[in-house]
Motif scaffolding. Sequence first.
Motif, PDB file in Angstrom:
ATOM      1  N   VAL A  41       0.853  -1.190   0.000  1.00 41.54           N
ATOM      2  CA  VAL A  41       0.000   0.000   0.000  1.00 41.54           C
ATOM      3  C   VAL A  41       0.889   1.240   0.000  1.00 41.54           C
ATOM      4  N   GLN A  42       0.652   2.136  -0.954  1.00 43.90           N
ATOM      5  CA  GLN A  42       1.445   3.359  -1.071  1.00 43.90           C
ATOM      6  C   GLN A  42       0.519   4.566  -1.164  1.00 43.90           C
ATOM      7  N   PRO A  43       0.872   5.676  -0.532  1.00 42.77           N
ATOM      8  CA  PRO A  43       0.068   6.897  -0.688  1.00 42.77           C
ATOM      9  C   PRO A  43       0.194   7.453  -2.108  1.00 42.77           C
ATOM     10  N   THR A  44      -0.792   8.198  -2.535  1.00 43.89           N
ATOM     11  CA  THR A  44      -0.778   8.804  -3.864  1.00 43.89           C
ATOM     12  C   THR A  44      -1.581  10.101  -3.821  1.00 43.89           C
ATOM     13  N   GLN A  45      -1.368  10.976  -4.796  1.00 41.98           N
ATOM     14  CA  GLN A  45      -2.062  12.259  -4.826  1.00 41.98           C
ATOM     15  C   GLN A  45      -3.467  12.154  -5.407  1.00 41.98           C
ATOM     16  N   ASN A  46      -3.688  11.218  -6.321  1.00 46.29           N
ATOM     17  CA  ASN A  46      -4.962  11.136  -7.027  1.00 46.29           C
ATOM     18  C   ASN A  46      -6.024  10.327  -6.295  1.00 46.29           C
ATOM     19  N   ALA A  47      -5.645   9.708  -5.168  1.00 48.40           N
ATOM     20  CA  ALA A  47      -6.571   8.906  -4.370  1.00 48.40           C
ATOM     21  C   ALA A  47      -6.015   8.861  -2.953  1.00 48.40           C
ATOM     22  N   ASP A  48      -6.628   8.075  -2.079  1.00 52.60           N
ATOM     23  CA  ASP A  48      -6.093   7.957  -0.730  1.00 52.60           C
ATOM     24  C   ASP A  48      -4.810   7.119  -0.717  1.00 52.60           C
ATOM     25  N   PHE A  49      -4.796   6.063  -1.531  1.00 52.82           N
ATOM     26  CA  PHE A  49      -3.616   5.215  -1.656  1.00 52.82           C
ATOM     27  C   PHE A  49      -3.803   4.307  -2.862  1.00 52.82           C
ATOM     28  N   TYR A  50      -2.746   3.598  -3.225  1.00 53.14           N
ATOM     29  CA  TYR A  50      -2.894   2.603  -4.273  1.00 53.14           C
ATOM     30  C   TYR A  50      -2.311   1.284  -3.795  1.00 53.14           C
ATOM     31  N   ILE A  51      -2.817   0.209  -4.394  1.00 51.83           N
ATOM     32  CA  ILE A  51      -2.362  -1.144  -4.125  1.00 51.83           C
ATOM     33  C   ILE A  51      -1.513  -1.561  -5.311  1.00 51.83           C
ATOM     34  N   SER A  52      -0.290  -2.013  -5.060  1.00 50.48           N
ATOM     35  CA  SER A  52       0.586  -2.499  -6.121  1.00 50.48           C
ATOM     36  C   SER A  52       0.403  -4.001  -6.294  1.00 50.48           C
ATOM     37  N   THR A  53       0.114  -4.404  -7.530  1.00 52.14           N
ATOM     38  CA  THR A  53      -0.013  -5.823  -7.839  1.00 52.14           C
ATOM     39  C   THR A  53       0.618  -6.115  -9.182  1.00 52.14           C
ATOM     40  N   LYS A  54       1.652  -6.905  -9.199  1.00 50.11           N
ATOM     41  CA  LYS A  54       2.289  -7.373 -10.441  1.00 50.11           C
ATOM     42  C   LYS A  54       2.441  -6.275 -11.482  1.00 50.11           C
ATOM     43  N   GLY A  55       3.068  -5.184 -11.108  1.00 56.68           N
ATOM     44  CA  GLY A  55       3.328  -4.095 -12.045  1.00 56.68           C
ATOM     45  C   GLY A  55       2.164  -3.153 -12.252  1.00 56.68           C
ATOM     46  N   GLU A  56       1.040  -3.433 -11.644  1.00 56.40           N
ATOM     47  CA  GLU A  56      -0.138  -2.576 -11.786  1.00 56.40           C
ATOM     48  C   GLU A  56      -0.372  -1.840 -10.469  1.00 56.40           C
ATOM     49  N   LYS A  57      -0.806  -0.592 -10.572  1.00 59.34           N
ATOM     50  CA  LYS A  57      -1.133   0.201  -9.392  1.00 59.34           C
ATOM     51  C   LYS A  57      -2.619   0.548  -9.462  1.00 59.34           C
ATOM     52  N   VAL A  58      -3.370   0.060  -8.481  1.00 54.84           N
ATOM     53  CA  VAL A  58      -4.813   0.287  -8.470  1.00 54.84           C
ATOM     54  C   VAL A  58      -5.146   1.303  -7.381  1.00 54.84           C
ATOM     55  N   PRO A  59      -5.669   2.494  -7.753  1.00 56.32           N
ATOM     56  CA  PRO A  59      -5.982   3.523  -6.757  1.00 56.32           C
ATOM     57  C   PRO A  59      -7.279   3.232  -6.012  1.00 56.32           C
ATOM     58  N   PHE A  60      -7.284   3.585  -4.723  1.00 52.60           N
ATOM     59  CA  PHE A  60      -8.477   3.417  -3.891  1.00 52.60           C
ATOM     60  C   PHE A  60      -8.708   4.658  -3.042  1.00 52.60           C
ATOM     61  N   ARG A  61      -9.962   4.900  -2.734  1.00 50.38           N
ATOM     62  CA  ARG A  61     -10.368   5.934  -1.781  1.00 50.38           C
ATOM     63  C   ARG A  61     -11.157   5.239  -0.685  1.00 50.38           C
ATOM     64  N   VAL A  62     -11.147   5.851   0.504  1.00 49.28           N
ATOM     65  CA  VAL A  62     -11.870   5.301   1.650  1.00 49.28           C
ATOM     66  C   VAL A  62     -12.920   6.319   2.080  1.00 49.28           C
ATOM     67  N   SER A  63     -14.135   5.846   2.344  1.00 44.35           N
ATOM     68  CA  SER A  63     -15.219   6.756   2.691  1.00 44.35           C
ATOM     69  C   SER A  63     -16.262   6.034   3.542  1.00 44.35           C
ATOM     70  N   GLN A  64     -17.109   6.811   4.185  1.00 45.98           N
ATOM     71  CA  GLN A  64     -18.271   6.241   4.855  1.00 45.98           C
ATOM     72  C   GLN A  64     -19.539   6.548   4.064  1.00 45.98           C
ATOM     73  N   ALA A  65     -19.383   7.192   2.910  1.00 47.47           N
ATOM     74  CA  ALA A  65     -20.522   7.511   2.047  1.00 47.47           C
ATOM     75  C   ALA A  65     -20.383   6.747   0.731  1.00 47.47           C
ATOM     76  N   GLU A  66     -21.488   6.561   0.062  1.00 48.31           N
ATOM     77  CA  GLU A  66     -21.441   5.885  -1.234  1.00 48.31           C
ATOM     78  C   GLU A  66     -20.576   6.707  -2.203  1.00 48.31           C
ATOM     79  N   PRO A  67     -19.800   6.034  -3.042  1.00 49.42           N
ATOM     80  CA  PRO A  67     -18.888   6.754  -3.951  1.00 49.42           C
ATOM     81  C   PRO A  67     -19.625   7.597  -4.979  1.00 49.42           C
ATOM     82  N   SER A  68     -19.019   8.747  -5.284  1.00 44.94           N
ATOM     83  CA  SER A  68     -19.607   9.646  -6.265  1.00 44.94           C
ATOM     84  C   SER A  68     -19.028   9.404  -7.663  1.00 44.94           C
TER      85      SER A  68
END
Length: 91
Positions: A41-68
Amino acid sequence: MSQLIQVMQTVFDNPPVSFNPVNQTLKGWAMFCLRDRGFMVQPTQNADFYISTKGEKVPFRVSQAEPSDTATGWIVVDAAGKSAKVIAPEA
């Protein structure tokens, strides 16, 4: 991608620690839970953090509300902090 989401969901179905807003932020709790289970797990500017998997970085955000938006993945935690749902980003 669906396998990553399923594995992440199992982490939040039975997190190593319960979310406690007095002790940590929602983002910090989610990052701790994922790192505890071996995710890179790494921090990023475009989301809360990203998950690194086999050369791919998947951005994620964390919330208590449904995503917009669905450009990033989401971890949506219920108001009581008892459960979380992982939502995949739309490609």
